[in-house]
Design a protein around this motif. Structure first.
Motif, short mmCIF file in Angstrom:
data_model
loop_
_atom_site.label_atom_id
_atom_site.label_comp_id
_atom_site.label_asym_id
_atom_site.label_seq_id
_atom_site.Cartn_x
_atom_site.Cartn_y
_atom_site.Cartn_z
N LYS A 110 34.89 35.61 39.20
CA LYS A 110 35.62 34.02 38.96
C LYS A 110 35.39 33.69 37.66
CE LYS A 110 34.72 29.70 41.16
NZ LYS A 110 33.58 29.12 41.63
N GLN A 111 34.16 33.58 36.97
CA GLN A 111 34.24 33.14 35.87
C GLN A 111 34.91 33.63 34.83
OE1 GLN A 111 34.04 29.97 35.35
NE2 GLN A 111 32.87 29.30 37.35
N MET A 112 34.71 35.18 34.69
CA MET A 112 35.57 35.90 33.60
C MET A 112 36.97 35.81 33.62
SD MET A 112 33.11 38.34 32.17
CE MET A 112 32.86 40.08 32.63
N PHE A 113 37.47 35.49 34.81
CA PHE A 113 39.06 35.22 34.89
C PHE A 113 39.40 33.90 34.71
CE2 PHE A 113 38.68 39.48 36.64
CZ PHE A 113 39.88 39.83 36.21
N GLY A 114 38.38 32.86 34.37
CA GLY A 114 38.71 31.47 33.87
C GLY A 114 38.40 30.64 34.97
N GLY A 115 37.45 30.99 35.97
CA GLY A 115 37.02 29.79 36.82
C GLY A 115 37.88 29.50 37.99
N ILE A 116 37.46 28.61 38.80
CA ILE A 116 38.22 28.40 39.95
C ILE A 116 39.88 28.27 39.84
CG2 ILE A 116 38.15 25.69 39.71
CD1 ILE A 116 37.37 25.59 42.69
N GLY A 117 40.34 29.24 40.57
CA GLY A 117 41.72 28.76 40.58
C GLY A 117 42.36 29.98 40.14
N MET A 118 41.63 30.75 39.30
CA MET A 118 41.97 31.60 37.97
C MET A 118 41.94 33.06 38.61
SD MET A 118 43.54 29.86 35.89
CE MET A 118 43.82 30.80 34.60
N ASN A 119 40.85 33.33 39.59
CA ASN A 119 40.65 34.78 40.02
C ASN A 119 41.86 35.19 41.02
OD1 ASN A 119 39.24 32.38 41.48
ND2 ASN A 119 39.38 34.12 43.04
N PHE A 120 42.06 36.57 40.68
CA PHE A 120 43.21 37.25 41.51
C PHE A 120 42.94 37.64 42.80
CE2 PHE A 120 41.94 40.57 38.72
CZ PHE A 120 42.40 41.68 39.54
N VAL A 121 41.49 37.96 42.84
CA VAL A 121 40.88 38.54 44.08
C VAL A 121 39.89 37.39 44.69
CG1 VAL A 121 41.59 41.00 44.14
CG2 VAL A 121 39.47 40.12 43.17
N ASN A 122 39.75 37.84 46.03
CA ASN A 122 38.63 36.72 46.44
C ASN A 122 37.26 37.08 45.95
OD1 ASN A 122 36.68 35.72 48.29
ND2 ASN A 122 38.20 35.64 49.98
N PRO A 123 36.50 36.29 45.47
CA PRO A 123 35.19 36.82 44.84
C PRO A 123 33.90 37.28 45.89
CG PRO A 123 35.76 34.52 44.06
CD PRO A 123 36.77 34.95 45.23
N ALA A 124 33.91 36.67 47.02
CA ALA A 124 33.10 36.98 47.88
C ALA A 124 33.28 38.40 48.53
CB ALA A 124 32.79 36.03 49.01
N LEU A 125 34.66 38.68 48.72
CA LEU A 125 35.24 40.12 49.27
C LEU A 125 35.11 41.09 48.17
CD1 LEU A 125 38.50 39.70 51.13
CD2 LEU A 125 36.28 40.39 51.86
N ALA A 126 35.30 40.70 46.95
CA ALA A 126 35.42 41.80 45.72
C ALA A 126 34.01 42.22 45.67
CB ALA A 126 35.80 41.23 44.51
N ALA A 127 32.90 41.27 45.85
CA ALA A 127 31.51 41.46 45.65
C ALA A 127 31.20 42.33 46.83
CB ALA A 127 30.67 40.31 45.75
N ARG A 128 31.54 42.07 47.94
CA ARG A 128 31.07 42.85 49.30
C ARG A 128 31.66 44.22 48.87
NH1 ARG A 128 33.18 43.05 55.37
NH2 ARG A 128 31.36 44.45 56.13
N ILE A 129 32.73 44.57 48.49
CA ILE A 129 33.34 45.67 48.22
C ILE A 129 32.57 46.43 47.41
CG2 ILE A 129 35.40 47.17 47.51
CD1 ILE A 129 36.90 45.28 49.55
#
Ligand code: SF4
Ligand code: SF4
Lengths: 316, 456
Positions: A110-129
């Motif tokens: 999330k934050q390394m891509f610029g915060g809310i609205g900027m991430n290109f994959v879902n943070p929770a899902l990416a973390a899960r994977i």
């Protein structure tokens, strides 16, 4: 007259929508599922949820501070991410692993891509994977829950998820009320559906993505000779279709885009469930489709009112 | 060509928002304001070329006397709204920030009518157009496009439908609603005149369904025996903003789409504001040009919201005092509605022809929330009546990306404000898109200049 008037651009009225209110609605929609998790898996789920939410909020605060950006924890989006991540984990996961997941979700995705609205994959899902790949055994360790069918037990403490268990082990009722193995948020179908209805009524999400996703999965099951209802209720499909695939940032904003995206999710989910050696395909499918969103959006841009195709040969 | 039929219900339109109606003044009779001491008439009260004064300082003028005009096709002459003396001709600052000449007239309170004021003789279409031009009429709904230009339909356009705009979708504003209730007969006789000369056989009165009394009043007249061929019908529309926007109104009433960059006549339609059409009929009867108008004064800071009929050029401050003044300190004053109106820097300006409302708000309504990051919720996309992608347009405007702005059809944005209204992140979408459009226009100008240079 004193020169103290606000001179701003029109429109001068705004609706009372707000990011915070939307996130609050998502949290409310996840309440039945969270409560069900505590009832089914006991107090440990509450601890897991608390750890994830607190870690996410803290990390969001700290990373914004370090990057010298304004604080955004007030919009509650970090709470939603923490909650969703917790609901995607097995109950007996090591809290340190869970916290590592939060780090991936909030800081890296999330934050390394610029915060809310900027991430290109879902943070929770990416973390899960990431966790799934790094800690496969801890992430696929499903404890037994009270009342679950005998046949689903692997040994005294471990059970099979509905998708891994032999056909006929779990009944529809087991799946609806969560008498089965799985991550703490995916087992109770009724709670998830309730949350989904709330989100649609509150107009937080449009019903297009969940409906098309589930319908596609059901059709594919029929084509593969599987029981469509069982496929929908089992595993992470409902959690994914209602709460993960509908994540604003990583799903298309156009209506036709939503349809295409949801069909893609449904097809991929069933292909992975049937052909890969990992029974759970939801997270991977959504993540893959997340990446395609900009392209889908471009191809499904609505036709603006009065748009006329330029005749051939006519100069621009 | 297929026989024209009247729609039973409006054609579907996309997007729009449910802005609060706040039509507090809908049930109040309009009141006429006494003549102010001074009126100030700027030379641009319309879209098009500014007028040049034809009176000098010290001249005595009468009500209805033409005091400024222009030879340009797209323009509208300006008339004295009071009798009195021209005090000075001086530059004033308009709401947009540009400075224009204005004629200051000190009233003698007599309201002597000018001898020039007599009913025009109208026997054919060109008589009608020149009469309307002389009357100084501009679209009274807010845009201020000279009506005579609107009526001069190019011969290659086949206009078969007239739409009378009573939608009045902006919150608070009820001046058209009151016009419909108070002057129903003027409206219908204006319609009869225009449709006869333009040979139009389908007239649709589009009105939002939140005005049942006005619908009833207009229906009574439209369904009576004056409408001989039953060519005038009232069509109630959904009460969602922005049904009064020309392109949306045309879509809702006829199902036709105005091509991008085109005019209503490209869709075979002529759209007239209800107050404008009523004015035409009064002008043909009396010959009194556009010297006064009805407007809504409302907003949380106004003590006694009312519709008032005021001489054009009256200072805004005096109009507000006339309705009882402020009940709290005003923090924002708007010319026009809350969705598309212009915020004024102070209340030292004057009522203009196209001005349908003055709204004043206190701190609570005036303050806008700070924008935060776009969460890509897509609400602006579903709200956009032009079916654009406001969030993408906003990004492209920020980047000043000409190709993206063109690909996203930026110029088709009508700045209705639905996207900003609905955005949960409170982003300034309209403002940013407006900048993007200005950028495109400037680019185009540069390009045209270059092309010209290259040809030489
Ligand atoms: S409504 Fe606002 S937050 Fe939502 S997509 Fe549009 S610009 Fe972004
Ligand atoms: S202001 Fe422009 S982009 Fe926004 S909703 Fe209206 S037409 Fe669409």
């Amino acid at each position: 007259m004193e020169n103290k008037l606000y001179v701003s651009s029109s429109p001068h009225f705004r609706s009372n929508n707000s990011t915070r209110r939307i996130m609050l609605d998502v949290i409310i929609a996840l309440l039945p599922t969270s409560v069900a998790a505590c009832v089914i898996f006991g107090f440990r789920s509450a601890v897991l949820i608390a750890v994830c939410v607190a870690t996410c909020v803290l990390l969001e605060y700290v990373s914004r501070k370090i990057m010298k950006r304004d604080t955004t924890i007030g919009d509650l989006s970090a709470v939603v991410t923490g909650l969703l991540l917790a609901l995607n984990l097995p109950v007996d996961i090591n809290p340190l692993i869970a916290m590592f997941g939060c780090l991936i979700a909030i800081v890296v995705v999330k934050q390394m891509f610029g915060g809310i609205g900027m991430n290109f994959v879902n943070p929770a899902l990416a973390a899960r994977i990431v966790l799934l790949v790094s800690f496969p055994s801890a992430m696929m360790h499903w404890v037994t829950v009270p009342g679950q069918p005998q046949g689903a037990m692997i040994d005294a403490t471990t059970s099979a998820t509905p998708l891994a268990a032999k056909a006929g082990t779990y009944s529809y009722i087991d799946l609806l009320i969560g008498r089965c193995g799985g991550s703490i948020g995916e087992v109770c179908a009724i709670a998830l559906i309730l949350g989904g209805i709330y989100l649609v009524i509150r107009r937080v999400i449009s019903p297009i993505i969940p409906c098309v996703y589930l319908a596609t999965a059901a059709l594919m099951s029929l084509a593969f000779g599987l029981d469509p209802l069982y496929q929908i209720l089992a595993g992470g499909l409902l959690l994914g279709a209602i709460f993960m695939a509908t994540d604003y940032t990583t799903s298309p904003v156009t209506n036709w885009g939503k349809v295409v995206y949801a069909i893609g999710c449904g097809v991929l989910t069933m292909l992975l469930r049937t052909y890969s050696n990992m029974p759970e395909g939801v997270s991977f499918s959504i993540l893959l489709m997340n990446i395609l969103v900009p392209h889908i959006e471009r191809l499904t841009a609505p036709r603006t009112l009065g748009f006329v195709k330029k005749a051939k040969g006519e100069k621009k | 060509m297929a026989e024209l039929s009247f729609p039973k219900k409006p054609y579907p339109t996309r997007g729009g928002v449910h802005a609060p109606h706040n039509k507090n003044t809908a049930h109040k009779q309009s009141v006429e304001m006494p003549v102010p001491k001074t009126v100030v008439l700027p030379m641009t009260q319309h879209i098009g070329a500014p007028c040049a004064p034809i009176v000098k300082v010290g001249d005595t003028v009468d009500v209805g006397q033409c005091i400024a005009k222009s030879d340009a096709f797209v323009s509208a002459p300006i008339h004295a709204s009071v009798s009195g003396t021209v005090k000075k001709i001086d530059k004033i600052t308009m709401p947009g920030g540009n400075r224009v000449d204005a004629i200051f007239i000190e009233s003698d309170g007599e309201q002597r009518v000018s001898p020039d004021v007599k009913p025009p003789e109208v026997n054919n279409l060109s008589d009608l157009i020149s009469a309307v031009r002389e009357s100084g009429l501009v679209g009274l709904g807010g845009a201020g496009f000279p009506t005579a230009v609107k009526l001069s339909i190019p011969p290659d356009k086949n206009v078969d439908t007239m739409i009378v705009n009573v939608a009045e979708c902006e919150p608070y504003i009820t001046s058209d609603h009151r016009e419909a209730l108070e002057n129903g007969w003027d409206i219908i006789s204006g319609i009869m005149t225009v449709k006869e000369f333009l040979d139009i056989h389908r007239v649709i009165i589009g009105i939002e369904n939140n005005k049942p009394d006005a619908i009833k009043a207009l229906r009574e007249i439209a369904d009576s025996s004056v409408d001989i061929g039953d060519e005038i019908r009232v069509l109630p529309l959904k009460a969602t903003y922005p049904h009064g926007a020309e392109k949306i109104l045309i879509k809702a009433c006829t199902g036709r789409e105005v091509p991008m960059g085109g005019l209503p006549s490209d869709a075979g339609c002529l759209v007239m504001n209800v107050a404008s059409i009523a004015f035409i009929s009064r002008y043909l009867k009396t010959g009194m040009p556009l010297v006064s108008r009805r407007l809504t004064v409302d907003g949380s800071a106004i003590k006694d919201p009312t519709n008032v009929i005021v001489p054009i050029g009256t200072p805004i401050k005096e109009v507000i005092e006339f309705v009882g003044g402020y009940q709290e300190e005003p923090k924002k004053i708007l010319m026009g509605g809350p969705m598309m109106g212009v915020a004024l820097p102070n209340d030292e300006l004057y009522i203009m022809k196209q001005n349908n409302a003055i709204l004043a708000f206190g701190e609570k309504e005036a303050r806008l929330a700070e924008p935060s990051a776009c969460i890509r919720c897509g609400k602006c996309v579903s709200a956009c009546p032009m079916r654009l992608l406001p969030l993408e347009l906003c990004n492209a405007s920020d980047r000043r990306d000409e190709d993206a702005l063109n690909r996203l059809n930026a110029m088709n944005c009508m700045e209705c404000g639905c996207c900003s209204f609905t955005c949960p992140a409170k982003r300034h979408l309209v403002q940013t898109i407006r900048e993007g459009k200005a950028f495109l226009i400037q680019k185009k100008r540069e390009q045209d200049a270059q092309n010209k240079g290259g040809k030489k």
